[in-house]
Design a protein around this motif. Structure first.
Motif, PDB file in Angstrom:
ATOM      1  N   PRO A  21      26.574  42.223  42.766  1.00 18.54           N
ATOM      2  CA  PRO A  21      26.723  41.342  41.319  1.00 18.54           C
ATOM      3  C   PRO A  21      27.705  40.236  41.627  1.00 18.54           C
ATOM      4  O   PRO A  21      27.428  39.241  40.753  1.00 18.54           O
ATOM      5  CB  PRO A  21      26.833  42.413  40.577  1.00 18.54           C
ATOM      6  CG  PRO A  21      26.704  43.852  41.098  1.00 18.54           C
ATOM      7  CD  PRO A  21      26.862  43.540  42.458  1.00 18.54           C
ATOM      8  N   ASP A  22      28.684  40.368  42.345  1.00 21.94           N
ATOM      9  CA  ASP A  22      29.686  39.297  42.040  1.00 21.94           C
ATOM     10  C   ASP A  22      29.891  38.542  43.404  1.00 21.94           C
ATOM     11  O   ASP A  22      30.590  37.597  43.397  1.00 21.94           O
ATOM     12  CB  ASP A  22      31.219  40.238  41.892  1.00 21.94           C
ATOM     13  CG  ASP A  22      31.441  41.133  42.931  1.00 21.94           C
ATOM     14  OD1 ASP A  22      30.511  41.521  43.739  1.00 21.94           O
ATOM     15  OD2 ASP A  22      32.798  41.040  43.210  1.00 21.94           O
ATOM     16  N   GLN A  23      29.099  38.950  44.498  1.00 25.42           N
ATOM     17  CA  GLN A  23      29.292  38.147  45.755  1.00 25.42           C
ATOM     18  C   GLN A  23      28.224  38.149  46.532  1.00 25.42           C
ATOM     19  O   GLN A  23      27.554  39.269  46.390  1.00 25.42           O
ATOM     20  CB  GLN A  23      30.610  38.414  46.420  1.00 25.42           C
ATOM     21  CG  GLN A  23      30.759  39.766  46.933  1.00 25.42           C
ATOM     22  CD  GLN A  23      31.978  40.133  47.295  1.00 25.42           C
ATOM     23  OE1 GLN A  23      32.490  39.470  48.058  1.00 25.42           O
ATOM     24  NE2 GLN A  23      32.463  41.190  47.131  1.00 25.42           N
ATOM     25  N   LEU A  24      28.012  37.344  47.740  1.00 27.31           N
ATOM     26  CA  LEU A  24      27.204  37.711  48.714  1.00 27.31           C
ATOM     27  C   LEU A  24      27.986  37.373  50.135  1.00 27.31           C
ATOM     28  O   LEU A  24      28.487  36.441  50.128  1.00 27.31           O
ATOM     29  CB  LEU A  24      25.957  36.614  48.700  1.00 27.31           C
ATOM     30  CG  LEU A  24      25.078  36.480  49.790  1.00 27.31           C
ATOM     31  CD1 LEU A  24      24.193  37.738  49.764  1.00 27.31           C
ATOM     32  CD2 LEU A  24      24.048  35.352  49.937  1.00 27.31           C
TER      33      LEU A  24
END
Length: 218
Positions: free
Chosen positions: A71-74
């Motif tokens: 949800p916050d990063q790739l």
């Protein structure tokens, strides 16, 4: 054709380039700019995921590339890509206003800032396109900053590379199944940045305001 500006920080080991570059990144982001960073290293075998995790399991199974979408990063793990810096910036940082590069001192097209520590040899006479020198020594003809002038250095970078460098927009026309479609800005930026970065690396740059590129997929 305008590409995402790249500005390099170079210097010998322990010269302080990472510390200075990170301060410059902070100043630029505080001013509302989106900043990407590409760093080179000579180290190998750096742990990119922890044994026992799913991504590590896939990597150990032989996957050539593994991406973790959270949800916050790739987070993307691949083998070292054989791509020049402008293509890398186009693929991974197409939405950025500027990309700060650490290392890559022999990459000629990238303007560089040398971080110099007393007692070390200078790099500006050994590599191309050094536009500024940071340290105690001053050299005639090269812009100079003290090590504590990170904010002034950030201002120079912003004025020289960001304010007069609009990003690529509305320049890519794509036709699919006979119908012209509009690409998302980030995808358009990535395609154009990658194409022109590749062309520059292969001495295929052109000067015309409009360039027609035909791609056939079968």
């Amino acid at each position: 054709m305008t590409m995402i500006p790249l500005v390099g920080f170079i210097g010998w080991h322990n010269s302080g380039k990472t510390t200075l570059a990170s301060k410059v990144v902070k100043h630029l982001t505080t001013r509302g700019l989106a900043v990407g960073v590409i760093k080179s290293t000579k180290d190998i075998g750096i742990a990119s995921d922890t044994p026992g995790t799913d991504t590590h399991t896939y990597a150990m199974a032989g996957a050539a590339g593994v991406a973790l979408a959270a949800p916050d990063q790739l987070v993307v793990r691949t083998a070292k890509p054989d791509l020049n810096l402008h293509v890398l910036a186009g693929i991974y940082f197409s939405s950025m206003d500027i990309v700060i590069v650490e290392g890559f001192k022999h990459t000629s097209p990238v303007p560089k800032i040398e971080v110099h520590r007393q007692g070390n040899d200078f790099l500006y006479s050994q590599v191309d396109n050094v536009i500024a020198l940071v340290g105690d020594a001053q050299v005639q003809g090269i812009l100079h900053f003290d090590a504590d002038q990170s904010e002034e250095l950030a201002t120079m970078i912003e004025e020289r590379f960001c304010k007069q460098n609009p990003k690529i927009t509305n320049q890519c026309r794509v036709t699919l199944a006979g119908k012209e479609v509009e690409l998302p800005p980030a995808l358009e930026q990535a395609i154009l940045q990658s194409l022109f970065g590749w062309a520059q690396a292969n001495d295929l740059m052109w000067q015309e305001e409009k360039t027609h590129i035909n791609i056939e997929v079968s």
